[in-house]
Design a protein around this motif. Sequence first.
Motif, PDB file in Angstrom:
ATOM      1  N   THR A  44      51.008  39.626  32.144  1.00 48.93           N
ATOM      2  CA  THR A  44      50.194  40.572  31.385  1.00 48.93           C
ATOM      3  C   THR A  44      49.305  39.847  30.382  1.00 48.93           C
ATOM      4  O   THR A  44      48.173  40.263  30.127  1.00 48.93           O
ATOM      5  CB  THR A  44      51.093  41.585  30.654  1.00 48.93           C
ATOM      6  OG1 THR A  44      52.000  42.153  31.587  1.00 48.93           O
ATOM      7  CG2 THR A  44      50.277  42.679  30.004  1.00 48.93           C
ATOM      8  N   VAL A  48      45.291  40.409  29.681  1.00 51.93           N
ATOM      9  CA  VAL A  48      44.747  40.681  28.350  1.00 51.93           C
ATOM     10  C   VAL A  48      43.655  39.679  28.005  1.00 51.93           C
ATOM     11  O   VAL A  48      42.602  40.050  27.472  1.00 51.93           O
ATOM     12  CB  VAL A  48      45.870  40.673  27.289  1.00 51.93           C
ATOM     13  CG1 VAL A  48      45.302  40.710  25.877  1.00 51.93           C
ATOM     14  CG2 VAL A  48      46.821  41.838  27.507  1.00 51.93           C
ATOM     15  N   CYS A  51      40.573  40.674  29.921  1.00 50.47           N
ATOM     16  CA  CYS A  51      39.958  41.862  29.316  1.00 50.47           C
ATOM     17  C   CYS A  51      39.245  41.519  28.007  1.00 50.47           C
ATOM     18  O   CYS A  51      38.142  42.019  27.756  1.00 50.47           O
ATOM     19  CB  CYS A  51      41.003  42.939  29.074  1.00 50.47           C
ATOM     20  SG  CYS A  51      41.581  43.733  30.587  1.00 50.47           S
ATOM     21  N   ASN A  52      39.853  40.679  27.204  1.00 48.01           N
ATOM     22  CA  ASN A  52      39.204  40.269  25.949  1.00 48.01           C
ATOM     23  C   ASN A  52      37.922  39.489  26.215  1.00 48.01           C
ATOM     24  O   ASN A  52      36.913  39.697  25.544  1.00 48.01           O
ATOM     25  CB  ASN A  52      40.161  39.434  25.093  1.00 48.01           C
ATOM     26  CG  ASN A  52      41.234  40.271  24.440  1.00 48.01           C
ATOM     27  OD1 ASN A  52      41.068  41.466  24.226  1.00 48.01           O
ATOM     28  ND2 ASN A  52      42.348  39.654  24.112  1.00 48.01           N
ATOM     29  N   ASN A  55      35.452  41.998  27.436  1.00 43.31           N
ATOM     30  CA  ASN A  55      35.323  43.171  26.574  1.00 43.31           C
ATOM     31  C   ASN A  55      35.452  44.465  27.382  1.00 43.31           C
ATOM     32  O   ASN A  55      34.554  45.309  27.381  1.00 43.31           O
ATOM     33  CB  ASN A  55      34.001  43.129  25.797  1.00 43.31           C
ATOM     34  CG  ASN A  55      33.980  44.129  24.662  1.00 43.31           C
ATOM     35  OD1 ASN A  55      35.013  44.483  24.121  1.00 43.31           O
ATOM     36  ND2 ASN A  55      32.789  44.572  24.304  1.00 43.31           N
ATOM     37  N   CYS A  56      36.569  44.584  28.085  1.00 43.17           N
ATOM     38  CA  CYS A  56      36.795  45.752  28.931  1.00 43.17           C
ATOM     39  C   CYS A  56      38.271  46.160  28.874  1.00 43.17           C
ATOM     40  O   CYS A  56      39.079  45.488  28.233  1.00 43.17           O
ATOM     41  CB  CYS A  56      36.383  45.459  30.369  1.00 43.17           C
ATOM     42  SG  CYS A  56      37.402  44.213  31.183  1.00 43.17           S
ATOM     43  N   ASN A  57      38.603  47.245  29.541  1.00 42.81           N
ATOM     44  CA  ASN A  57      39.981  47.716  29.629  1.00 42.81           C
ATOM     45  C   ASN A  57      40.616  47.219  30.914  1.00 42.81           C
ATOM     46  O   ASN A  57      39.919  46.858  31.869  1.00 42.81           O
ATOM     47  CB  ASN A  57      40.031  49.247  29.604  1.00 42.81           C
ATOM     48  CG  ASN A  57      39.616  49.803  28.268  1.00 42.81           C
ATOM     49  OD1 ASN A  57      40.023  49.312  27.224  1.00 42.81           O
ATOM     50  ND2 ASN A  57      38.788  50.833  28.302  1.00 42.81           N
ATOM     51  N   ILE A  58      41.934  47.265  30.959  1.00 42.36           N
ATOM     52  CA  ILE A  58      42.650  46.765  32.130  1.00 42.36           C
ATOM     53  C   ILE A  58      42.290  47.556  33.391  1.00 42.36           C
ATOM     54  O   ILE A  58      42.237  47.008  34.478  1.00 42.36           O
ATOM     55  CB  ILE A  58      44.170  46.734  31.875  1.00 42.36           C
ATOM     56  CG1 ILE A  58      44.836  45.795  32.851  1.00 42.36           C
ATOM     57  CG2 ILE A  58      44.773  48.106  31.935  1.00 42.36           C
ATOM     58  CD1 ILE A  58      46.069  45.144  32.341  1.00 42.36           C
ATOM     59  N   SER A  59      42.000  48.840  33.224  1.00 40.61           N
ATOM     60  CA  SER A  59      41.628  49.666  34.384  1.00 40.61           C
ATOM     61  C   SER A  59      40.260  49.281  34.938  1.00 40.61           C
ATOM     62  O   SER A  59      39.911  49.669  36.057  1.00 40.61           O
ATOM     63  CB  SER A  59      41.650  51.148  34.019  1.00 40.61           C
ATOM     64  OG  SER A  59      40.718  51.414  32.994  1.00 40.61           O
ATOM     65  N   ASP A  60      39.490  48.511  34.177  1.00 42.25           N
ATOM     66  CA  ASP A  60      38.179  48.046  34.642  1.00 42.25           C
ATOM     67  C   ASP A  60      38.277  46.828  35.549  1.00 42.25           C
ATOM     68  O   ASP A  60      37.305  46.470  36.216  1.00 42.25           O
ATOM     69  CB  ASP A  60      37.282  47.685  33.449  1.00 42.25           C
ATOM     70  CG  ASP A  60      36.960  48.891  32.579  1.00 42.25           C
ATOM     71  OD1 ASP A  60      36.896  50.009  33.107  1.00 42.25           O
ATOM     72  OD2 ASP A  60      36.784  48.689  31.358  1.00 42.25           O
ATOM     73  N   GLU A  63      43.439  47.720  40.002  1.00 42.80           N
ATOM     74  CA  GLU A  63      43.934  49.032  40.412  1.00 42.80           C
ATOM     75  C   GLU A  63      45.105  48.840  41.371  1.00 42.80           C
ATOM     76  O   GLU A  63      45.280  47.772  41.937  1.00 42.80           O
ATOM     77  CB  GLU A  63      42.830  49.850  41.080  1.00 42.80           C
ATOM     78  CG  GLU A  63      42.293  49.251  42.349  1.00 42.80           C
ATOM     79  CD  GLU A  63      41.113  50.022  42.920  1.00 42.80           C
ATOM     80  OE1 GLU A  63      40.932  51.207  42.547  1.00 42.80           O
ATOM     81  OE2 GLU A  63      40.384  49.450  43.711  1.00 42.80           O
TER      82      GLU A  63
END
Length: 69
Positions: A44, A48, A51-52, A55-60, A63
């Motif tokens: 995980t 993270v 994503c950092n 600059n997005c969310n994990i769902s981006d 899936e």
Amino acid sequence: MSISYKKLWKLLIDRDMKKKDLRETAGISTASMAKLGKNENVNTEILVKVCNALNCNISDIMEIVDDDN
């Protein structure tokens, strides 16, 4: 059910980034990038960092998909 990182690769294309650029920006190892490329499980903490960096969310970037496809 399995994990797919197709969203991540599409996001990189949209942002005109290479996998190498992501690896360097996120500060992750080549082994972690290889796991992402093979749709394997990663820590995980790696997700993270990605994503950092983007600059997005994990769902981006990922899936869960049916194995029946």
